[in-house]
Design an enzyme around this catalytic site. Structure first.
Site, PDB file in Angstrom:
ATOM      1  N   CYS A   1      -4.855  -5.538 -10.625  1.00 46.19           N
ATOM      2  CA  CYS A   1      -3.728  -4.619 -10.441  1.00 46.19           C
ATOM      3  C   CYS A   1      -2.733  -4.732 -11.595  1.00 46.19           C
ATOM      4  CB  CYS A   1      -3.039  -4.866  -9.108  1.00 46.19           C
ATOM      5  SG  CYS A   1      -2.427  -6.557  -8.881  1.00 46.19           S
TER       6      CYS A   1
ATOM      7  N   HIS B   1       1.225  -8.540  -6.010  1.00 50.02           N
ATOM      8  CA  HIS B   1       0.558  -7.267  -6.300  1.00 50.02           C
ATOM      9  C   HIS B   1       1.438  -6.421  -7.214  1.00 50.02           C
ATOM     10  CE1 HIS B   1      -2.166  -3.976  -5.766  1.00 50.02           C
ATOM     11  NE2 HIS B   1      -1.299  -3.230  -5.106  1.00 50.02           N
TER      12      HIS B   1
END
Length: 478
Positions: A113, A426
């Site tokens: 990510c 994230h």
């Protein structure tokens, strides 16, 4: 890595490698590249049933040379009837992207990510894509190493693929080349690729592109990446103890927003970031002394990148810790206060013209004589060498016009981090489209957002908080 054969419809793919350190979703992305069948449509028969995206390869028990059966239909553009409503799926791919209002997301290939969010932010810069499209498919300059050349081509090809699609793209080739150029992004722990820092990925990729996308003749043209992203700083380095004072110049690709208990807004953090203390040997004292370094912006780019310095090394836990403090940032950023006197003089006339234009919008009277005088000042402005500002020679600007910066920037993308540590959590990209709409790129899932939601990413909790902001300059073409 075991090699298997995959039977799909009438086709047989005889040698497909499986990276068992990665989840089966990555294997499905490989098959997507081969067959055009999206991962979510793939049904792969293995011992015990269907292969799941998050299955453990050690329990699946795939053997060398095993033959796997895959079912699923590839993406197809269904022909519309001669008459009747036209659906998005019936349009050519390029028109589908326009109809949907955003380009494709990127599959997460196992803790990638950080890379996906970086790519989505940089992909939003049309001038960068324009320059990349002109990068040669083969051959490179003698000064450029092969791995940098390959990474530049991979960036160009991936950006083009994103522009052609609104369905998720698997960035496998780019990831492979990135890890070859920068091995730190291939670090593993317990057989799994580790999460990496998005800012490091952003910095390394821009550095590579700055080397490969240099103008053919730097005497006549600025380096493309420097014109787009580079910030020139001039610094006063002063030692209060000895009275020594020197001046330094440097170019950077981002400004730092330092965060402390005194910082509540980006403007305050930037002010702190342009001041620093350093210890070095004083020639007059004959020993180490403390120097204060105060920097000013001496030249601005078309796109201004700001990094929130949220991570620091925590000795007790021996890992990067995160500052969760809320720091507000604006949709419109004015950096005039941070500029050198020399640069302010160049910005004054364009800023006054912008103020005049704003006044006209609100029906306020302006002096036409003053406006014409200011436009002449802008046309006559140049840098110290007598050349127009670096932004004046950028892609897409007609040769008979010059682009003049104002020091005012509009927010076009935000890269956020959710979590307590740089080594986990994230990353997500929030990108403003050309139509003015905001899209949250959460890996392969693009989600429309309201502009009000973007300024709520300022921190203060466990929600996504801004780590990198990119602003686009408001310019005048005269």
């Amino acid at each position: 890595m075991p090699t298997v054969s995959v039977k799909w419809q009438k086709e047989l793919f005889p040698a497909v490698e499986i990276d068992t350190s990665q989840p089966p979703l990555v294997f499905k992305c490989q098959l997507y590249d081969l067959t055009g069948v999206p991962p979510e449509r793939q049904k792969i028969m293995v011992k015990g049933g269907l292969l799941k995206d998050d299955a453990d390869w050690s329990t699946v028990g795939v053997k060398e040379g095993q033959k796997l059966m895959m079912m699923g239909t590839a993406d197809e553009i269904v022909k519309a009837p001669e008459k009747g409503p036209v659906f998005v799926e019936d349009l050519p791919e390029e028109e589908q992207v326009v109809a949907v209002g955003h380009t494709a997301g990127l599959y997460n290939l196992g803790n990638t990510c950080y890379m996906n969010s970086t790519l989505q932010c940089l992909h939003s810069v049309p001038e960068l894509k324009s320059v990349l499209l002109k990068y040669p498919h083969s051959g490179r300059s003698n000064e450029l190493d092969q791995s940098s050349h390959l990474l530049t081509m991979a960036t160009r090809d991936l950006f083009s693929e994103l522009d052609r699609n609104f369905k998720p793209v698997a960035p496998m080739h780019f990831l492979t080349v990135l890890r070859k150029k920068y091995p730190q992004f291939g670090q593993m722990h317990n057989g799994v690729y580790m999460q990496q820092d998005a800012e490091e990925c952003w910095t390394q990729l821009l550095y590579t592109l700055s080397q490969s996308l240099k103008a053919p003749d730097s005497r006549d043209n600025p380096e493309t990446l420097k014109a787009l992203f580079g910030v020139d700083l001039v610094s006063r380095v002063h030692c209060a103890e000895s009275g020594e004072e020197t001046s330094e110049s440097e170019s950077v690709y981002s400004l730092k927003c330092h965060i402390s208990h005194e910082v509540n807004h980006l403007h305050e953090g930037l002010k702190h970031g342009l001041k620093s203390e350093l210890e070095k040997v004083s020639p007059s004292l004959g020993r180490s002394a403390i120097y204060l370094k105060e920097s000013r912006i001496n030249d601005l780019p078309r796109y201004l990148t700001v990094q929130f310095v949220r991570f620091f090394w925590k000795r007790e836990s021996n890992q990067k810790a995160k500052i969760l403090r809320k720091v507000d940032y604006p949709l419109e950023l004015d950096v005039y206060d941070f500029c050198s006197d020399e640069l302010r003089k160049k910005l004054d006339a364009p800023r006054q013209i912008l103020r005049e234009e704003e006044s006209k919008k609100f029906g306020l009277k302006t002096s036409e004589k003053n406006s014409n005088s200011m436009e002449n000042d802008v046309k006559g402005s140049s840098n110290a060498s007598g050349e127009p500002s670096s932004a004046a020679t950028q892609e897409g600007v007609p040769s008979e016009k010059r682009v003049h910066l104002s020091g005012i920037y509009e927010l076009v993308s935000v890269l956020t981090h959710k979590g307590r540590s740089a080594d986990s959590g994230h990353y997500v990209a929030w990108v403003k489209q050309e139509n003015g709409k905001w899209i949250q790129y959460d890996d392969d899932n693009p989600i429309p957002q309201r502009e009000d939601d973007i300024t709520k990413l300022s921190g203060g909790g466990d929600w996504h908080m801004a780590y990198i902001c990119m602003y686009k300059a408001r310019v005048l073409s005269i």
